[in-house]
Design a protein around this motif. Sequence first.
Motif, mmCIF file in Angstrom:
data_model
loop_
_atom_site.group_PDB
_atom_site.id
_atom_site.type_symbol
_atom_site.label_atom_id
_atom_site.label_comp_id
_atom_site.label_asym_id
_atom_site.label_seq_id
_atom_site.Cartn_x
_atom_site.Cartn_y
_atom_site.Cartn_z
ATOM 1 N N ALA A 1 0.813 -1.216 0.000
ATOM 2 C CA ALA A 1 0.000 0.000 0.000
ATOM 3 C C ALA A 1 0.846 1.266 0.000
ATOM 4 N N GLY A 2 2.159 1.129 0.192
ATOM 5 C CA GLY A 2 3.046 2.287 0.176
ATOM 6 C C GLY A 2 2.962 3.144 1.425
ATOM 7 N N LEU A 3 2.712 2.522 2.578
ATOM 8 C CA LEU A 3 2.638 3.287 3.820
ATOM 9 C C LEU A 3 4.018 3.830 4.192
ATOM 10 N N SER A 4 4.031 4.968 4.828
ATOM 11 C CA SER A 4 5.288 5.652 5.134
ATOM 12 C C SER A 4 5.865 5.204 6.475
ATOM 13 N N TRP A 5 6.981 5.812 6.865
ATOM 14 C CA TRP A 5 7.781 5.315 7.981
ATOM 15 C C TRP A 5 7.049 5.241 9.327
ATOM 16 N N PRO A 6 6.063 6.111 9.640
ATOM 17 C CA PRO A 6 5.407 5.939 10.944
ATOM 18 C C PRO A 6 4.717 4.587 11.104
ATOM 19 N N PHE A 7 4.231 4.031 10.004
ATOM 20 C CA PHE A 7 3.635 2.697 10.059
ATOM 21 C C PHE A 7 4.643 1.681 10.566
ATOM 22 N N TRP A 8 5.844 1.732 10.020
ATOM 23 C CA TRP A 8 6.874 0.762 10.412
ATOM 24 C C TRP A 8 7.357 1.023 11.831
ATOM 25 N N ALA A 9 7.383 2.284 12.223
ATOM 26 C CA ALA A 9 7.825 2.616 13.577
ATOM 27 C C ALA A 9 6.850 2.110 14.640
ATOM 28 N N LEU A 10 5.562 2.102 14.294
ATOM 29 C CA LEU A 10 4.530 1.721 15.262
ATOM 30 C C LEU A 10 4.105 0.254 15.165
ATOM 31 N N LEU A 11 4.551 -0.430 14.141
ATOM 32 C CA LEU A 11 4.083 -1.794 13.902
ATOM 33 C C LEU A 11 4.491 -2.758 15.019
ATOM 34 N N GLY A 12 5.556 -2.424 15.728
ATOM 35 C CA GLY A 12 5.995 -3.295 16.815
ATOM 36 C C GLY A 12 5.041 -3.326 17.996
#
Length: 307
Positions: free
Chosen positions: A248-259
Amino acid sequence: MGASDTLIGDMPRDGWVDRMAPGVIRPYLKLMRLDRPIGTWLLLFPCWWSQSMAAQGWPDLWLAALFAAGALVMRGAGCTFNDIVDRDFDAQVARTAARPIPSGAVSRKKAVVFLGAQLLVGLAVLLSLNGFSIWLGVASLILVFGYPFMKRITYWPQAWLGLTFTYGALMGWAAVRGSLDPAPLLLYAACFFWTLHYDTIYAHQDKEDDLLVGVKSSALALGARTRPALVVFSTLMMALVAAAGWQAGLSWPFWALLGLPAAHLAWQIWRVDIHDSPVCLMIFKSNRFVGWLLLAAIVAGRAPGGV
């Protein structure tokens, strides 16, 4: 009844329905499990996740409200249909004998009429979406009406539930974009494993009753292997969510919060005791935190300025 009654549950006593609802409608509110909201949340979150993933910026609040209304009424319709089908099983078990149909508070005929009314409301919500979403939603009825029979024929009714109860992962994207793409398909697969995770935990509450009335569940199939199975289910869920976010092309906050949702799932596996029904119920209900944490990650990854 049965282990896969995640969305169903027994009748709470002295809840808000008993305290506040007029007596004439009280059995119907209990029939649609309005006093047990966790099932509605579990139905709603895949819709919101998918809608937010498909959005161009912030998710549309009106569409989110439509999904909330649809989840409430369709969860109620599913519970009503399940109780109609399972009325003879429910009457044999003390925990479920007080439900509106086996207790006689609602007749089978009145339950069918009530089911029809809920389906009409659900149809009205569905018709407010785009044409592609309407046909996609209609197709889901095959899964909805097949679910109550699965516990009679397979030890994995949770798998059918996973296909049925997380269909919103497709609907949210379709309602925004009018099509389906790899991202919502990956999210749907992730939600399938999420359902296997939480409903297997829930099913361990009902093991003895399931054996008594002769229905099946993943709890009975897995037994002592439940904890390693939960590790597999939750790992696959999070891996597929990550793949959906990437597509979906989500930006870096998605990856930062995925944990955060991943950590909560790990806590559930560490904390669960399959021989302790109150703990299983508590862990099961805590999946609403998984829902909120993952929603926050997706919204943050799609929000304007997040790139």
